[in-house]
Scaffold this motif. Structure first.
Motif, PDB file in Angstrom:
ATOM      1  N   ASN A  71      28.956  -0.936  34.192  1.00 20.29           N
ATOM      2  CA  ASN A  71      29.469  -2.446  33.613  1.00 20.29           C
ATOM      3  C   ASN A  71      30.711  -1.914  34.216  1.00 20.29           C
ATOM      4  N   LYS A  72      31.893  -2.921  34.809  1.00 23.35           N
ATOM      5  CA  LYS A  72      33.271  -3.105  35.838  1.00 23.35           C
ATOM      6  C   LYS A  72      33.220  -1.903  36.459  1.00 23.35           C
ATOM      7  N   THR A  73      32.302  -2.705  36.901  1.00 23.56           N
ATOM      8  CA  THR A  73      32.074  -2.166  38.627  1.00 23.56           C
ATOM      9  C   THR A  73      32.806  -2.623  40.021  1.00 23.56           C
ATOM     10  N   ASP A  74      33.947  -3.354  39.449  1.00 25.74           N
ATOM     11  CA  ASP A  74      35.066  -3.830  40.020  1.00 25.74           C
ATOM     12  C   ASP A  74      36.120  -2.954  39.979  1.00 25.74           C
ATOM     13  N   LEU A  75      36.411  -2.364  38.677  1.00 21.35           N
ATOM     14  CA  LEU A  75      36.930  -1.172  38.691  1.00 21.35           C
ATOM     15  C   LEU A  75      36.914   0.586  38.948  1.00 21.35           C
ATOM     16  N   ALA A  76      35.641   0.290  39.399  1.00 24.24           N
ATOM     17  CA  ALA A  76      35.585   1.964  39.580  1.00 24.24           C
ATOM     18  C   ALA A  76      35.346   1.999  41.523  1.00 24.24           C
ATOM     19  N   ALA A 121      22.086   6.297  42.089  1.00 22.10           N
ATOM     20  CA  ALA A 121      20.694   6.048  43.292  1.00 22.10           C
ATOM     21  C   ALA A 121      20.654   7.959  41.724  1.00 22.10           C
ATOM     22  N   PHE A 122      21.447   8.529  41.503  1.00 23.89           N
ATOM     23  CA  PHE A 122      21.081   9.164  40.249  1.00 23.89           C
ATOM     24  C   PHE A 122      20.726   8.871  39.273  1.00 23.89           C
ATOM     25  N   MET A 123      20.868   8.392  38.891  1.00 19.84           N
ATOM     26  CA  MET A 123      20.272   7.963  37.397  1.00 19.84           C
ATOM     27  C   MET A 123      18.154   7.419  37.680  1.00 19.84           C
ATOM     28  N   LYS A 124      18.558   7.005  38.951  1.00 24.31           N
ATOM     29  CA  LYS A 124      17.421   6.754  39.338  1.00 24.31           C
ATOM     30  C   LYS A 124      16.486   7.825  39.828  1.00 24.31           C
ATOM     31  N   GLN A 125      16.980   8.711  40.366  1.00 22.03           N
ATOM     32  CA  GLN A 125      16.046  10.052  40.570  1.00 22.03           C
ATOM     33  C   GLN A 125      15.880  10.195  40.221  1.00 22.03           C
ATOM     34  N   ARG A 126      16.728  10.556  38.658  1.00 18.13           N
ATOM     35  CA  ARG A 126      16.098  11.451  37.411  1.00 18.13           C
ATOM     36  C   ARG A 126      14.915  10.262  35.743  1.00 18.13           C
ATOM     37  N   GLY A 127      15.095   8.718  37.035  1.00 19.91           N
ATOM     38  CA  GLY A 127      13.618   8.696  36.557  1.00 19.91           C
ATOM     39  C   GLY A 127      13.884   7.577  35.146  1.00 19.91           C
ATOM     40  N   CYS A 128      15.559   7.413  35.412  1.00 13.33           N
ATOM     41  CA  CYS A 128      16.088   6.136  34.780  1.00 13.33           C
ATOM     42  C   CYS A 128      16.515   4.792  34.993  1.00 13.33           C
ATOM     43  N   SER A 129      15.762   3.948  35.118  1.00 12.04           N
ATOM     44  CA  SER A 129      16.229   2.829  35.219  1.00 12.04           C
ATOM     45  C   SER A 129      17.818   1.940  35.516  1.00 12.04           C
ATOM     46  N   CYS A 130      18.399   1.862  36.202  1.00 12.80           N
ATOM     47  CA  CYS A 130      20.119   1.665  36.250  1.00 12.80           C
ATOM     48  C   CYS A 130      20.519   0.695  37.301  1.00 12.80           C
ATOM     49  N   ILE A 131      21.370  -0.167  37.249  1.00  9.33           N
ATOM     50  CA  ILE A 131      21.805  -1.417  37.564  1.00  9.33           C
ATOM     51  C   ILE A 131      23.274  -1.159  37.704  1.00  9.33           C
ATOM     52  N   ALA A 132      23.889  -1.740  38.227  1.00  7.98           N
ATOM     53  CA  ALA A 132      25.756  -1.874  38.711  1.00  7.98           C
ATOM     54  C   ALA A 132      25.604  -3.299  38.217  1.00  7.98           C
ATOM     55  N   VAL A 133      26.988  -3.586  37.308  1.00 11.54           N
ATOM     56  CA  VAL A 133      27.261  -4.602  36.975  1.00 11.54           C
ATOM     57  C   VAL A 133      28.569  -4.955  36.864  1.00 11.54           C
ATOM     58  N   ASN A 134      29.017  -6.051  37.399  1.00  8.10           N
ATOM     59  CA  ASN A 134      30.441  -6.894  36.576  1.00  8.10           C
ATOM     60  C   ASN A 134      29.978  -7.532  35.518  1.00  8.10           C
ATOM     61  N   SER A 135      30.298  -7.776  34.756  1.00  4.46           N
ATOM     62  CA  SER A 135      30.297  -8.629  34.264  1.00  4.46           C
ATOM     63  C   SER A 135      31.339  -9.586  34.458  1.00  4.46           C
ATOM     64  N   HIS A 136      32.571  -9.973  34.854  1.00  3.99           N
ATOM     65  CA  HIS A 136      33.113 -11.346  35.400  1.00  3.99           C
ATOM     66  C   HIS A 136      32.593 -11.796  36.442  1.00  3.99           C
ATOM     67  N   ALA A 138      31.492  -9.290  26.712  1.00  2.17           N
ATOM     68  CA  ALA A 138      31.014  -9.884  27.890  1.00  2.17           C
ATOM     69  C   ALA A 138      29.842 -10.492  28.704  1.00  2.17           C
ATOM     70  N   ILE A 139      29.242  -8.782  28.544  1.00  2.06           N
ATOM     71  CA  ILE A 139      27.432  -8.834  29.213  1.00  2.06           C
ATOM     72  C   ILE A 139      26.872  -9.800  28.453  1.00  2.06           C
ATOM     73  N   VAL A 140      27.135 -10.199  26.989  1.00  2.00           N
ATOM     74  CA  VAL A 140      26.062 -10.931  26.538  1.00  2.00           C
ATOM     75  C   VAL A 140      26.829 -12.175  26.681  1.00  2.00           C
ATOM     76  N   ASN A 141      28.150 -12.734  26.546  1.00  2.00           N
ATOM     77  CA  ASN A 141      28.174 -13.904  26.850  1.00  2.00           C
ATOM     78  C   ASN A 141      27.955 -15.059  28.071  1.00  2.00           C
ATOM     79  N   ALA A 142      27.810 -13.911  29.265  1.00  2.00           N
ATOM     80  CA  ALA A 142      27.607 -13.858  29.910  1.00  2.00           C
ATOM     81  C   ALA A 142      26.336 -14.398  30.241  1.00  2.00           C
ATOM     82  N   MET A 143      25.576 -13.229  30.249  1.00  7.90           N
ATOM     83  CA  MET A 143      24.097 -13.766  30.243  1.00  7.90           C
ATOM     84  C   MET A 143      23.454 -14.849  29.351  1.00  7.90           C
ATOM     85  N   HIS A 144      24.579 -14.984  27.705  1.00  7.43           N
ATOM     86  CA  HIS A 144      23.933 -16.261  27.257  1.00  7.43           C
ATOM     87  C   HIS A 144      24.165 -17.671  27.584  1.00  7.43           C
TER      88      HIS A 144
END
Length: 371
Positions: free
Chosen positions: A81-86, A96-111, A153-159
């Protein structure tokens, strides 16, 4: 590289201060929350771990890091999360690195509504995979992470996005969202989808009292996972400036300042009025431009060696003094003034007004890092 080495001195100093706290942030409430989370992990269908995209490794959730080796990663999804700050390039590398290590990963901006929709679709897809062959199923998702990574913030937006039936629209509830860590105190459930029905359990942030390495403490303090009030804001601001001075992003501010100054000149009357009325608000665009300009000019005109620790410290003191005028602070005692400058500067960094910085870099092949 030499500048980065000099900046390490500020990191070490702040790291020592964090160690001196002896895990003061990890109180009885956080310990109880960790026990409750551990008890629920085997009972839910999916664990959604939220991390801060600026520190993808440092913000790993310790209870999951210590999970048993045989535990299937199919039941775990990491959201940066907070990809808008990174730094977006670094975020792509981390995913890509996380996926290569077998861990599902997604970049998110809660806003971002579109970003949350994408996350919700991934969660829906994962629940359907887990519940394959089960009709009219109900899925449960445990939302976990360290403090202040944006879980609520994520759960509010998903809700909000996931409400489908008109009857559900009157039942919208909100998790507490705050820029300060530790605001979520209890585990709460939120319906985020129908067909299948999916409920997300929002949990309090849990931050281990012991860190894997000395770099973790300063980075967690800077990104807001540890309360500033436990430390000296001035030291945190010094660490921030050591990072800004060792990166190249400030060089882009010269053009921004030129454009900003032209805009100011073209609308001098309106902005002059705004300054009289809102000069105390450091988030105003003209204040941010002044801050950027002060930082750019102090770096550009500095005659010392930024690879030298003493010279870098001297530049940082010059910058903090220059920022008093940029923030338009009234004359006060030196200690009070320094604290106010530090608080305002940290706020601008944490809201992305000073650029996009990723503090954890993707490790080289064979280098160990928590996935």
């Amino acid at each position: 590289m030499a500048t980065a080495a000099a900046a390490e001195a500020f990191s070490r100093r702040l790291s020592a201060a964090v160690r001196g706290l002896s895990g003061a942030w990890y109180g009885q409430h956080m310990a109880a929350a960790e026990r409750a989370i551990r008890a629920r992990i085997p009972l839910v269908d999916l664990v959604l771990e939220v991390r801060d995209a600026r520190v993808p490794a440092t913000s790993a959730f310790e209870p999951l890091r210590r999970r048993s080796p045989e535990e299937a990663d199919m039941r775990r999804l990491v959201a940066l999360n907070k990809t808008d700050l990174a730094d977006p390039t670094e975020t792509e590398k981390w995913v890509a690195f996380m996926k290569q290590r077998g861990c599902s990963c997604i970049a998110v901006n809660s806003h971002s509504r579109e970003s949350i929709k994408e996350l919700l679709n991934v969660v829906l897809g994962r629940i359907r995979e887990i519940k394959v062959g089960v009709s009219d199923c109900t899925g449960t998702v445990l939302l976990v992470g360290i403090p202040n990574v944006g879980k609520s913030a994520i759960v509010n937006a998903m809700h909000q996005i996931g409400r489908i039936g008109a009857a559900e629209k009157g039942k919208l509830k909100h998790a507490i969202v705050s820029s300060h860590p530790g605001e979520t105190r209890d585990i709460s459930g939120y319906k985020v989808a129908s067909h299948p029905n999916i409920y997300v359990l929002d949990t309090p942030g849990v931050l281990s009292p012991i860190f894997a390495n000395d770099d973790s403490g300063p980075r967690l303090v800077l990104t807001g996972a540890i309360k500033d009030s436990l430390l000296e804001e001035y030291e945190i601001a010094q660490f921030l400036l050591s990072i800004l001075n060792s990166r190249k992003e400030y060089r882009e501010w010269d053009d921004l300042n030129i454009l900003g100054n032209k805009s100011c000149f073209a609308e001098s009357t309106r902005i002059h009025h705004s300054r009289r009325q809102y000069s105390s608000d450091h988030t105003q665009d003209f204040i941010v431009r002044a801050v950027r300009q002060a930082l750019f000019e102090t770096i550009a005109t500095f005659q010392g060696d930024l690879g030298n620790e003493d010279d870098l410290r001297r530049l940082i003191e010059i910058q903090l003094t220059s920022l008093r005028n940029a923030f338009r602070l009234s004359a006060e005692s030196s200690d009070v003034m320094s604290k106010r400058v530090a608080i305002k500067l940290l706020n601008l960094y944490r809201t992305g007004r000073l650029g996009h910085y990723t503090l954890d870099h993707v490790p080289e092949v064979r280098q160990e890092v928590a996935a």
